[in-house]
Scaffold this motif. Structure first.
Motif, PDB file in Angstrom:
ATOM      1  N   ALA A   1       0.829  -1.204   0.000  1.00  0.00           N
ATOM      2  CA  ALA A   1       0.000   0.000   0.000  1.00  0.00           C
ATOM      3  C   ALA A   1       0.862   1.251   0.000  1.00  0.00           C
ATOM      4  CB  ALA A   1      -0.929  -0.001   1.211  1.00  0.00           C
ATOM      5  N   LEU A   2       1.958   1.236   0.754  1.00  0.00           N
ATOM      6  CA  LEU A   2       2.821   2.404   0.812  1.00  0.00           C
ATOM      7  C   LEU A   2       3.623   2.570  -0.473  1.00  0.00           C
ATOM      8  CD1 LEU A   2       4.009   2.187   4.513  1.00  0.00           C
ATOM      9  CD2 LEU A   2       2.452   3.865   3.513  1.00  0.00           C
ATOM     10  N   ARG A   3       4.014   1.469  -1.079  1.00  0.00           N
ATOM     11  CA  ARG A   3       4.714   1.571  -2.365  1.00  0.00           C
ATOM     12  C   ARG A   3       3.799   2.165  -3.439  1.00  0.00           C
ATOM     13  NH1 ARG A   3       9.257  -3.031  -3.596  1.00  0.00           N
ATOM     14  NH2 ARG A   3      10.649  -2.315  -1.939  1.00  0.00           N
ATOM     15  N   GLU A   4       2.559   1.721  -3.447  1.00  0.00           N
ATOM     16  CA  GLU A   4       1.607   2.256  -4.416  1.00  0.00           C
ATOM     17  C   GLU A   4       1.322   3.726  -4.123  1.00  0.00           C
ATOM     18  OE1 GLU A   4      -1.112   2.073  -7.702  1.00  0.00           O
ATOM     19  OE2 GLU A   4       0.520   0.743  -7.050  1.00  0.00           O
ATOM     20  N   LEU A   5       1.187   4.066  -2.848  1.00  0.00           N
ATOM     21  CA  LEU A   5       0.954   5.457  -2.466  1.00  0.00           C
ATOM     22  C   LEU A   5       2.092   6.342  -2.960  1.00  0.00           C
ATOM     23  CD1 LEU A   5      -0.222   6.712   1.020  1.00  0.00           C
ATOM     24  CD2 LEU A   5       1.640   7.828  -0.168  1.00  0.00           C
ATOM     25  N   ARG A   6       3.326   5.930  -2.689  1.00  0.00           N
ATOM     26  CA  ARG A   6       4.477   6.748  -3.089  1.00  0.00           C
ATOM     27  C   ARG A   6       4.543   6.906  -4.609  1.00  0.00           C
ATOM     28  NH1 ARG A   6      10.246   6.068  -4.146  1.00  0.00           N
ATOM     29  NH2 ARG A   6      11.373   7.890  -3.324  1.00  0.00           N
ATOM     30  N   ALA A   7       4.287   5.823  -5.335  1.00  0.00           N
ATOM     31  CA  ALA A   7       4.332   5.898  -6.792  1.00  0.00           C
ATOM     32  C   ALA A   7       3.317   6.913  -7.309  1.00  0.00           C
ATOM     33  CB  ALA A   7       4.078   4.518  -7.396  1.00  0.00           C
ATOM     34  N   ARG A   8       2.139   6.931  -6.702  1.00  0.00           N
ATOM     35  CA  ARG A   8       1.101   7.858  -7.141  1.00  0.00           C
ATOM     36  C   ARG A   8       1.444   9.301  -6.783  1.00  0.00           C
ATOM     37  NH1 ARG A   8      -3.632   5.714  -8.905  1.00  0.00           N
ATOM     38  NH2 ARG A   8      -3.712   3.427  -8.922  1.00  0.00           N
ATOM     39  N   VAL A   9       2.051   9.500  -5.616  1.00  0.00           N
ATOM     40  CA  VAL A   9       2.478  10.854  -5.237  1.00  0.00           C
ATOM     41  C   VAL A   9       3.549  11.356  -6.201  1.00  0.00           C
ATOM     42  CG1 VAL A   9       3.688  12.194  -3.478  1.00  0.00           C
ATOM     43  CG2 VAL A   9       1.856  10.643  -2.810  1.00  0.00           C
ATOM     44  N   LEU A  10       4.558  10.519  -6.473  1.00  0.00           N
ATOM     45  CA  LEU A  10       5.634  10.932  -7.368  1.00  0.00           C
ATOM     46  C   LEU A  10       5.135  11.146  -8.794  1.00  0.00           C
ATOM     47  CD1 LEU A  10       8.601   8.683  -6.153  1.00  0.00           C
ATOM     48  CD2 LEU A  10       8.122  11.074  -5.577  1.00  0.00           C
ATOM     49  N   ASP A  11       4.064  10.455  -9.145  1.00  0.00           N
ATOM     50  CA  ASP A  11       3.488  10.606 -10.483  1.00  0.00           C
ATOM     51  C   ASP A  11       2.607  11.851 -10.594  1.00  0.00           C
ATOM     52  OD1 ASP A  11       3.273   9.528 -13.143  1.00  0.00           O
ATOM     53  OD2 ASP A  11       1.208   8.957 -12.678  1.00  0.00           O
ATOM     54  N   GLY A  12       2.409  12.551  -9.476  1.00  0.00           N
ATOM     55  CA  GLY A  12       1.672  13.808  -9.505  1.00  0.00           C
ATOM     56  C   GLY A  12       0.186  13.708  -9.269  1.00  0.00           C
ATOM     57  N   GLN A  13      -0.299  12.563  -8.783  1.00  0.00           N
ATOM     58  CA  GLN A  13      -1.749  12.407  -8.613  1.00  0.00           C
ATOM     59  C   GLN A  13      -2.332  13.454  -7.671  1.00  0.00           C
ATOM     60  OE1 GLN A  13      -3.122   8.411  -7.847  1.00  0.00           O
ATOM     61  NE2 GLN A  13      -5.017   9.092  -6.895  1.00  0.00           N
ATOM     62  N   LEU A  14      -1.590  13.821  -6.632  1.00  0.00           N
ATOM     63  CA  LEU A  14      -2.098  14.779  -5.650  1.00  0.00           C
ATOM     64  C   LEU A  14      -1.765  16.220  -6.006  1.00  0.00           C
ATOM     65  CD1 LEU A  14      -1.287  12.989  -2.264  1.00  0.00           C
ATOM     66  CD2 LEU A  14      -3.440  12.992  -3.536  1.00  0.00           C
ATOM     67  N   GLY A  15      -0.971  16.429  -7.050  1.00  0.00           N
ATOM     68  CA  GLY A  15      -0.490  17.776  -7.318  1.00  0.00           C
ATOM     69  C   GLY A  15       0.499  18.185  -6.245  1.00  0.00           C
ATOM     70  N   ASP A  16       0.428  19.429  -5.830  1.00  0.00           N
ATOM     71  CA  ASP A  16       1.321  19.924  -4.777  1.00  0.00           C
ATOM     72  C   ASP A  16       0.973  19.241  -3.451  1.00  0.00           C
ATOM     73  OD1 ASP A  16       3.192  21.431  -3.427  1.00  0.00           O
ATOM     74  OD2 ASP A  16       1.874  23.172  -3.200  1.00  0.00           O
ATOM     75  N   VAL A  17       1.967  18.662  -2.796  1.00  0.00           N
ATOM     76  CA  VAL A  17       1.749  17.943  -1.540  1.00  0.00           C
ATOM     77  C   VAL A  17       1.930  18.898  -0.369  1.00  0.00           C
ATOM     78  CG1 VAL A  17       2.663  16.137  -0.031  1.00  0.00           C
ATOM     79  CG2 VAL A  17       2.395  15.703  -2.483  1.00  0.00           C
ATOM     80  N   PHE A  18       0.977  18.854   0.575  1.00  0.00           N
ATOM     81  CA  PHE A  18       1.008  19.725   1.743  1.00  0.00           C
ATOM     82  C   PHE A  18       1.546  19.025   2.986  1.00  0.00           C
ATOM     83  CE2 PHE A  18      -3.250  21.260  -0.186  1.00  0.00           C
ATOM     84  CZ  PHE A  18      -2.580  21.959  -1.182  1.00  0.00           C
ATOM     85  N   LEU A  19       1.130  17.763   3.170  1.00  0.00           N
ATOM     86  CA  LEU A  19       1.316  17.118   4.469  1.00  0.00           C
ATOM     87  C   LEU A  19       1.513  15.611   4.312  1.00  0.00           C
ATOM     88  CD1 LEU A  19       0.963  17.132   7.684  1.00  0.00           C
ATOM     89  CD2 LEU A  19      -1.456  16.646   7.218  1.00  0.00           C
ATOM     90  N   VAL A  20       2.441  15.069   5.099  1.00  0.00           N
ATOM     91  CA  VAL A  20       2.562  13.627   5.303  1.00  0.00           C
ATOM     92  C   VAL A  20       2.254  13.369   6.770  1.00  0.00           C
ATOM     93  CG1 VAL A  20       4.082  11.615   5.237  1.00  0.00           C
ATOM     94  CG2 VAL A  20       4.339  13.424   3.517  1.00  0.00           C
ATOM     95  N   ALA A  21       1.286  12.498   7.039  1.00  0.00           N
ATOM     96  CA  ALA A  21       0.877  12.239   8.425  1.00  0.00           C
ATOM     97  C   ALA A  21       0.827  10.739   8.673  1.00  0.00           C
ATOM     98  CB  ALA A  21      -0.500  12.851   8.703  1.00  0.00           C
ATOM     99  N   THR A  22       1.358  10.319   9.815  1.00  0.00           N
ATOM    100  CA  THR A  22       1.357   8.905  10.156  1.00  0.00           C
ATOM    101  C   THR A  22       0.792   8.698  11.551  1.00  0.00           C
ATOM    102  OG1 THR A  22       3.560   8.801  11.203  1.00  0.00           O
ATOM    103  CG2 THR A  22       3.480   8.626   8.793  1.00  0.00           C
ATOM    104  N   GLU A  23       0.159   7.545  11.739  1.00  0.00           N
ATOM    105  CA  GLU A  23      -0.355   7.130  13.044  1.00  0.00           C
ATOM    106  C   GLU A  23       0.034   5.670  13.243  1.00  0.00           C
ATOM    107  OE1 GLU A  23      -4.541   7.028  15.611  1.00  0.00           O
ATOM    108  OE2 GLU A  23      -4.580   7.188  13.418  1.00  0.00           O
ATOM    109  N   ARG A  24       0.750   5.409  14.335  1.00  0.00           N
ATOM    110  CA  ARG A  24       1.226   4.050  14.639  1.00  0.00           C
ATOM    111  C   ARG A  24       1.038   3.832  16.145  1.00  0.00           C
ATOM    112  NH1 ARG A  24       4.349   0.971  11.474  1.00  0.00           N
ATOM    113  NH2 ARG A  24       4.638   2.833  10.209  1.00  0.00           N
TER     114      ARG A  24
END
Length: 341
Positions: free
Chosen positions: A131-154
């Motif tokens: 899931a994280l690999r797919e997320l990163r690929a989509r972010v780098l491919d520009g799906q979100l446009g300009d990125v504002f925030l990375v947030a994690t909960e563990r």
């Protein structure tokens, strides 16, 4: 290539993580199992052939053909001496995260691996979560446009396996590494709060906010106090939000939309940005630990080394973890630029 040409891997430490490495080494067709070391024996029955379990590293290294690589899955404070012995014997090392207990020890590990010409990498296994690999690929491919925030909960209950470090260097190093990886830049500054609620020397809750060098904000919430286990990562951008549930390896996209509210101004004001479509992606799911081992073995065979987490990146994460603890102790924001070099 015949099976005898496959790299031989050993496991040092048969605890919570080491036993799973041993399972994969014994079953994965890309590698062979060279044995395991644990002074406490094989308490989880992870090794099929009991003769391959050794009490000391010297016993393993003198038992016959030396392993080509070893997974170091001992307590963090023992990483440096184990890596020194393995590197001296010419054995490549995959070191469970965090790389070391301190920045100085992390630098010493890098130096000893370079001195003996062995390949080293760090087991930040979350980078292999589908899931994280797919997320990163989509972010780098520009799906979100300009990125504002990375947030994690563990968050979740206390893991009884942990004795030597607190929640920052154990669990939160996952998140600090993910922030750098998903944010696509080193962490520049951190501000943190910790809590000690379990009567232990080490902290059991941390809240971190900060910024990476390209200006993106981040926040991470990590604790050993929550009675249910949550692993959630989200990246927010101008076109919407990607959310990964890494326990289930699920990825969702929540799109922004501009939908009129039909002359209902109170609802329009309440909702703000309109909610668009939500998509749950179909993702091929493989065990992240198996992927991590396969990619490390591939690097030993000459493959692209950027697929694994380098020792330099592991050092960087240890430096950020130390800055988080320093910020919590001082109550001030701590800058990191260049601190791990």
């Amino acid at each position: 290539m015949g099976s005898n040409d496959l790299p031989r891997g050993a496991v040092i430490g048969l605890g919570m993580m080491g036993r799973h490495h041993a399972r994969i080494l014994q079953s994965n067709p890309a590698m062979r199992f060279a044995g395991a070391v644990d002074p406490g024996g094989d308490r989880f029955d992870a090794v099929l052939d009991g003769a391959r379990v050794h009490a000391t590293l010297d016993d393993l290294l003198s038992a016959g053909e030396a392993p080509d690589f070893a997974v170091v899955a001992v307590p963090t404070e023992e990483h440096l001496p184990i890596v020194r012995s393995l590197a001296t014997a010419g054995v490549h090392v995959l070191i469970e995260k965090p790389l070391a207990a301190t920045v100085d020890e992390a630098r010493a590990i890098i130096d000893v691996c370079a001195e003996h010409g062995v390949v080293g990498a760090v087991g930040h296994v979350e980078r292999c979560n589908p899931a994280l690999r797919e997320l990163r690929a989509r972010v780098l491919d520009g799906q979100l446009g300009d990125v504002f925030l990375v947030a994690t909960e563990r968050v979740g209950p206390f893991p009884d396996r942990v004795r030597d470090i607190g929640v920052v260097k154990d669990l939160a190093t996952h998140d600090l590494d993910l922030v750098r990886w998903l944010g696509d830049a080193p962490i520049e500054r951190v501000a943190a709060q910790t809590q000690h609620r379990m009567g232990r020397e080490h902290e059991d809750l941390v809240l971190v906010t900060g910024r990476v060098e390209n200006g993106r904000a981040f926040n991470s919430v990590v604790d050993w106090l929550t009675p249910t286990k949550v692993r959630r990562t989200r990246v927010l951008g101008e076109r919407g939000m990607l959310v990964a549930d890494t326990l289930a390896a699920d990825l969702f996209f929540y799109a922004n939309a501009h939908v009129p509210t039909g002359g209902w101004p109170e609802m329009q004001a309440r909702r703000g940005v309109a909610e668009g479509d939500m998509t749950r992606y179909a993702i091929e799911r493989r065990e992240p630990l198996a992927v991590e081992l396969e990619e490390f073995v591939a690097v030993l065979g000459g493959a692209d080394a950027t697929k694994v987490v380098s020792l330099a990146e592991g050092l960087e994460t240890v430096a950020v973890a130390e800055a988080v603890l320093a910020s919590a102790a001082s109550g001030e924001t701590v800058a990191l630029t260049g601190s791990a070099s």
